[in-house]
Write an enzyme that holds these catalytic residues in place. Sequence first.
Site, PDB file in Angstrom:
ATOM      1  N   ASP A   1     -12.572  -8.678   4.299  1.00 33.40           N
ATOM      2  CA  ASP A   1     -13.848  -8.625   3.560  1.00 33.40           C
ATOM      3  C   ASP A   1     -14.460 -10.017   3.479  1.00 33.40           C
ATOM      4  OD1 ASP A   1     -13.669  -5.901   3.019  1.00 33.40           O
ATOM      5  OD2 ASP A   1     -14.275  -6.136   0.923  1.00 33.40           O
TER       6      ASP A   1
ATOM      7  N   TYR B   1       0.828  -1.206   0.000  1.00 32.62           N
ATOM      8  CA  TYR B   1       0.000   0.000   0.000  1.00 32.62           C
ATOM      9  C   TYR B   1       0.871   1.268   0.000  1.00 32.62           C
ATOM     10  CZ  TYR B   1      -4.747  -1.749   0.838  1.00 32.62           C
ATOM     11  OH  TYR B   1      -5.981  -2.310   0.718  1.00 32.62           O
TER      12      TYR B   1
ATOM     13  N   ASP C   1      -6.635  -6.798   3.990  1.00 27.65           N
ATOM     14  CA  ASP C   1      -7.721  -6.114   3.282  1.00 27.65           C
ATOM     15  C   ASP C   1      -8.650  -7.152   2.664  1.00 27.65           C
ATOM     16  OD1 ASP C   1      -9.146  -3.981   2.030  1.00 27.65           O
ATOM     17  OD2 ASP C   1      -8.103  -4.442   0.155  1.00 27.65           O
TER      18      ASP C   1
ATOM     19  N   LYS D   1       2.814 -15.396   2.605  1.00 24.82           N
ATOM     20  CA  LYS D   1       3.018 -16.123   1.347  1.00 24.82           C
ATOM     21  C   LYS D   1       4.511 -16.410   1.270  1.00 24.82           C
ATOM     22  CE  LYS D   1       1.540 -17.759  -2.624  1.00 24.82           C
ATOM     23  NZ  LYS D   1       0.627 -18.926  -2.725  1.00 24.82           N
TER      24      LYS D   1
ATOM     25  N   ASP E   1      -3.394 -18.074   0.499  1.00 27.10           N
ATOM     26  CA  ASP E   1      -4.381 -18.747  -0.358  1.00 27.10           C
ATOM     27  C   ASP E   1      -5.115 -19.832   0.429  1.00 27.10           C
ATOM     28  OD1 ASP E   1      -1.935 -20.089  -0.215  1.00 27.10           O
ATOM     29  OD2 ASP E   1      -1.957 -20.770  -2.304  1.00 27.10           O
TER      30      ASP E   1
HETATM   31  C1  IPM Z   1     -10.550  -0.957   3.764  1.00 29.06           C
HETATM   32  C2  IPM Z   1     -10.734  -0.324   2.421  1.00 29.06           C
HETATM   33  C3  IPM Z   1      -9.555   0.601   2.159  1.00 29.06           C
HETATM   34  C4  IPM Z   1      -8.311  -0.250   2.140  1.00 29.06           C
HETATM   35  C5  IPM Z   1      -9.687   1.460   0.894  1.00 29.06           C
HETATM   36  C6  IPM Z   1     -10.939   2.295   0.916  1.00 29.06           C
HETATM   37  C7  IPM Z   1      -8.471   2.322   0.681  1.00 29.06           C
HETATM   38  O1  IPM Z   1     -10.875  -1.295   1.434  1.00 29.06           O
HETATM   39  O2  IPM Z   1     -10.497  -0.213   4.762  1.00 29.06           O
HETATM   40  O3  IPM Z   1     -10.469  -2.187   3.832  1.00 29.06           O
HETATM   41  O4  IPM Z   1      -7.962  -0.843   1.107  1.00 29.06           O
HETATM   42  O5  IPM Z   1      -7.670  -0.349   3.180  1.00 29.06           O
HETATM   43 MG    MG Z   2     -11.023  -3.267   2.190  1.00 29.89          MG
END
Ligand code: IPM
Ligand code: MG
Length: 359
Positions: free
Chosen positions: A252, A142, A248, A192, A224
């Site tokens: 999710d 990042y 990240d 990884k 993975d």
């Molecule tokens: C998160 C989001 C952010 C990230 C974006 C909005 C930059 O996806 O907080 O997970 O990638 O960290």
């Molecule tokens: Mg995110």
Amino acid sequence: MSKTICLLPGDGIGTEIIAQGRKALEAVARRTGTELVFTEALIGGAAYDATGTPLPRETVDACKASDAVFLGAVGGPKWDALSPDKRPEKGILGIRKELGLFANLRPALLLPELAGACLLKPATAQKGLDLIVVRELTGDIYFGQPRGIEVRDGQRTGFNTMLYSEEEIRRIAIVAFETAMKRKKRVCSIDKSNVLETSRLWREIVTTVHKDYPEVELSHMYVDNAAMQLVRDPSQFDVLLTGNIFGDILSDEAAAITGSLGMLPSASMGQSAPALFEPIHGSAPDIAGQDKANPLATILSAAMLLRLGLDMPTEADLIEKAVSRALAEYRTGDIMEEGKTLVGCEKMGDVVAELIATM
Ligand code: IPM
Ligand code: MG
């Protein structure tokens, strides 16, 4: 003593959900006699529209002057064509860096009330899902330099750098082990290392830090495999320790399998206050302004704010109990089930605030 909370509503549903989160905090303050002062600042696309930058200096100053920061969400198609340094996401990445928020805590919990919404097979869901992703937030690909797009051998070529120093790994590993000590004492570190040097160093440092936490069981897993294990049997996990990009993605996934992305809060912490609290879902531009968003992830982020940001655990419990109670009867569209009452964002906020006041 009064505490200052800086609100950063941001874009899309951000304004609607932060209003409900604030309501919950105000209800707690009234109930417990705490004095909370709210300030507000621009971030993301809203900030870009008003000032030409997604993270104005005044916003950074307002955050630094507060005891905790409470963020909605940023981004939307309106700003998709902007250059990387003007995009709304740059606002959120920038504030993480400015405040030194290197540790992102993302709990994924399957509430018994929402078992029906879980995407997993009932037999898997019954085993339970109560894990926390401890994600490094200010390093990795990042932020690594060099990065860019340039012409190489006559071709436009994009490049980014995955990068972690020992110290960056050490401090996030400590957060993961400390978190595990308050939970089921199991850390699974994700990397990884079969391919990446960054990951080889990651694994080595995590293993070293572990020596200070003999009570915690440490395992390592390739990313993975972890993605696969999360849907196969998430009950095996307690604390998942990850770098920025893997975290990240996996956070999710962890959130989605609970069936309710609209339910999960997060905290981003640094070495010192203020920390930042936000729902893990995005700005949902498709439903913005329609009073359809689920404000509960934001309201639960307010609970994390009280517990971790302001050291007010009893007040945090109050919010979490009110949310559980609210779910027994009321649902927003994303988690609607037969026999429940469908409500909008604002009404859900009112129900929770009312419960906080009267429970
Ligand atoms: C998160 C989001 C952010 C990230 C974006 C909005 C930059 O996806 O907080 O997970 O990638 O960290
Ligand atoms: Mg995110």
